[in-house]
Design a protein around this motif. Structure first.
Motif, mmCIF file in Angstrom:
data_model
loop_
_atom_site.group_PDB
_atom_site.id
_atom_site.type_symbol
_atom_site.label_atom_id
_atom_site.label_comp_id
_atom_site.label_asym_id
_atom_site.label_seq_id
_atom_site.Cartn_x
_atom_site.Cartn_y
_atom_site.Cartn_z
ATOM 1 N N UNK A 154 0.824 -1.210 0.000
ATOM 2 C CA UNK A 154 0.000 0.000 0.000
ATOM 3 C C UNK A 154 0.860 1.263 0.000
ATOM 4 N N UNK A 155 1.999 1.214 0.680
ATOM 5 C CA UNK A 155 2.911 2.359 0.642
ATOM 6 C C UNK A 155 3.365 2.639 -0.778
ATOM 7 N N UNK A 156 3.731 1.585 -1.484
ATOM 8 C CA UNK A 156 4.174 1.743 -2.877
ATOM 9 C C UNK A 156 3.080 2.349 -3.732
ATOM 10 N N UNK A 157 1.852 1.939 -3.478
ATOM 11 C CA UNK A 157 0.725 2.474 -4.244
ATOM 12 C C UNK A 157 0.509 3.952 -3.931
ATOM 13 N N UNK A 158 0.587 4.315 -2.653
ATOM 14 C CA UNK A 158 0.414 5.716 -2.263
ATOM 15 C C UNK A 158 1.508 6.598 -2.856
ATOM 16 N N UNK A 159 2.721 6.058 -2.941
ATOM 17 C CA UNK A 159 3.845 6.837 -3.469
ATOM 18 C C UNK A 159 3.687 7.145 -4.954
ATOM 19 N N UNK A 160 2.886 6.358 -5.653
ATOM 20 C CA UNK A 160 2.687 6.569 -7.086
ATOM 21 C C UNK A 160 1.632 7.622 -7.389
ATOM 22 N N UNK A 161 0.926 8.085 -6.373
ATOM 23 C CA UNK A 161 -0.052 9.155 -6.592
ATOM 24 C C UNK A 161 0.708 10.441 -6.923
ATOM 25 N N UNK A 162 0.358 11.118 -8.010
ATOM 26 C CA UNK A 162 1.110 12.324 -8.420
ATOM 27 C C UNK A 162 1.191 13.364 -7.320
ATOM 28 N N UNK A 163 2.376 13.891 -7.139
ATOM 29 C CA UNK A 163 2.596 14.910 -6.119
ATOM 30 C C UNK A 163 1.801 16.178 -6.432
ATOM 31 N N UNK A 164 1.490 16.401 -7.732
ATOM 32 C CA UNK A 164 0.740 17.599 -8.114
ATOM 33 C C UNK A 164 -0.648 17.623 -7.482
ATOM 34 N N UNK A 165 -1.255 16.447 -7.327
ATOM 35 C CA UNK A 165 -2.564 16.380 -6.676
ATOM 36 C C UNK A 165 -2.465 16.770 -5.200
ATOM 37 N N UNK A 166 -1.437 16.258 -4.553
ATOM 38 C CA UNK A 166 -1.249 16.549 -3.134
ATOM 39 C C UNK A 166 -0.964 18.034 -2.927
ATOM 40 N N UNK A 167 -0.107 18.598 -3.780
ATOM 41 C CA UNK A 167 0.251 20.013 -3.646
ATOM 42 C C UNK A 167 -0.949 20.905 -3.918
#
Length: 291
Positions: A154-167
């Motif tokens: 699950x960590x690996x999956x979360x890390x693949x979420x684009x940082x642009x969405x989080x920012x």
């Protein structure tokens, strides 16, 4: 093109054989469970067509208070345990994958050590005893509330979420909890569905620790009762407390009765797979980011 066609045909043929190897034994159990007890012996080999037709085996099983109670116990343990597993695993995966804090590497090394060097059964038993969790549902629900291997998935999956969405969410004033619930979890449905399947199957099939931690038969999950009847050949477990004449008892076929018990035990898993598998084909970022 011709070579590709032959390759695909061979793959389909191999998959068809594998499917038959898995499906025929299950259909054989179904045929045994639905056959007339007096004609079950006519089923030779791996026959899949019932001999006669009777629901007597299922009537006996579902009229047994111990079986009904064990089914309810397994459903409760599976639902509550899987929910706790997903909640804690997803929270920890988000913290480790999307945040930085002092000692993060130490925590990761500690988790790897736990995954490699698991505690012994005696250590687990003494811990459960010290926590007064013996003979309780919590001893089965809380065991491995976070599976480290699933946590890394699950960590690996979360890390693949684009940082642009989080920012973008942070610019709009969203905190970690809002980002976690509104962005990370919705985009992680395939991974969460996979872990739901893994955790759910684990809880539903758990019997070894239940035989050690649970001594009250009224708290046994279904798999423990199934083991008593199918593996240990303990027929009194299945027929205890039932008002049956000697003639009716003599007409029963315990092989078909065991088959019926197994079918009841696997039906929930067969129903769960189609509900979960529909998420596997979806793209992990479907609709998340537009170029």
């Amino acid at each position: 093109m011709k070579r590709l066609s032959w390759t695909r045909s061979i793959i389909y043929f191999v998959l068809f054989i594998i499917t038959l190897a898995v499906l025929i034994p299950v259909l054989n159990l179904v045929a045994m469970s639905l056959s007339d007890p007096s004609r079950v012996k006519e089923l030779t080999g791996l026959g899949v067509i019932p001999k006669g037709f009777s629901f007597i085996n299922y009537e006996i099983i579902l009229s047994n208070p111990l079986i009904l109670k064990s089914i309810a116990n397994s459903v409760f343990i599976t639902i509550v345990g899987t929910f706790i597993n997903l909640f804690l695993t997803s929270l920890m995966a988000y913290v480790l994958a999307r945040t930085n804090f002092v000692g993060k590497k130490v925590v990761l090394l500690f988790l790897i050590a736990i995954m490699v060097f698991e505690p012994s059964m005696i250590t687990e038993y003494l811990l459960m005893k010290d926590l007064n969790l013996l003979n309780t549902y919590a001893s089965l629900i809380l065991y491995k509330a976070i599976n480290v291997y699933y946590l890394f998935i699950l960590m690996r999956f979360f890390q693949e979420i684009p940082e642009s969405l989080i920012e973008a969410a942070r610019i709009d004033g969203a905190g970690h909890f809002r980002i976690f619930t509104s962005i990370v979890l919705p985009l992680s449905k395939p991974a969460l569905a996979t872990l739901t399947l893994f955790y759910g199957v684990y809880h539903w099939n758990e019997y070894f620790r239940a035989t050690i931690y649970i001594t009250d038969p009224n708290k046994w999950p279904l798999q423990v009762v199934l083991r008593q009847f199918v593996v240990k050949q303990d027929n009194t477990t299945m027929l205890s407390g039932m008002d049956m004449s000697a003639e009716m008892l003599a007409s029963l076929d315990f092989g078909s009765l065991q088959a019926s018990t197994i079918i009841i035990a696997i039906i929930p898993l067969l129903l769960l797979y189609p509900l979960i598998l529909k998420y596997f084909t979806k793209g992990t970022m479907d609709g998340g980011v537009k170029d």
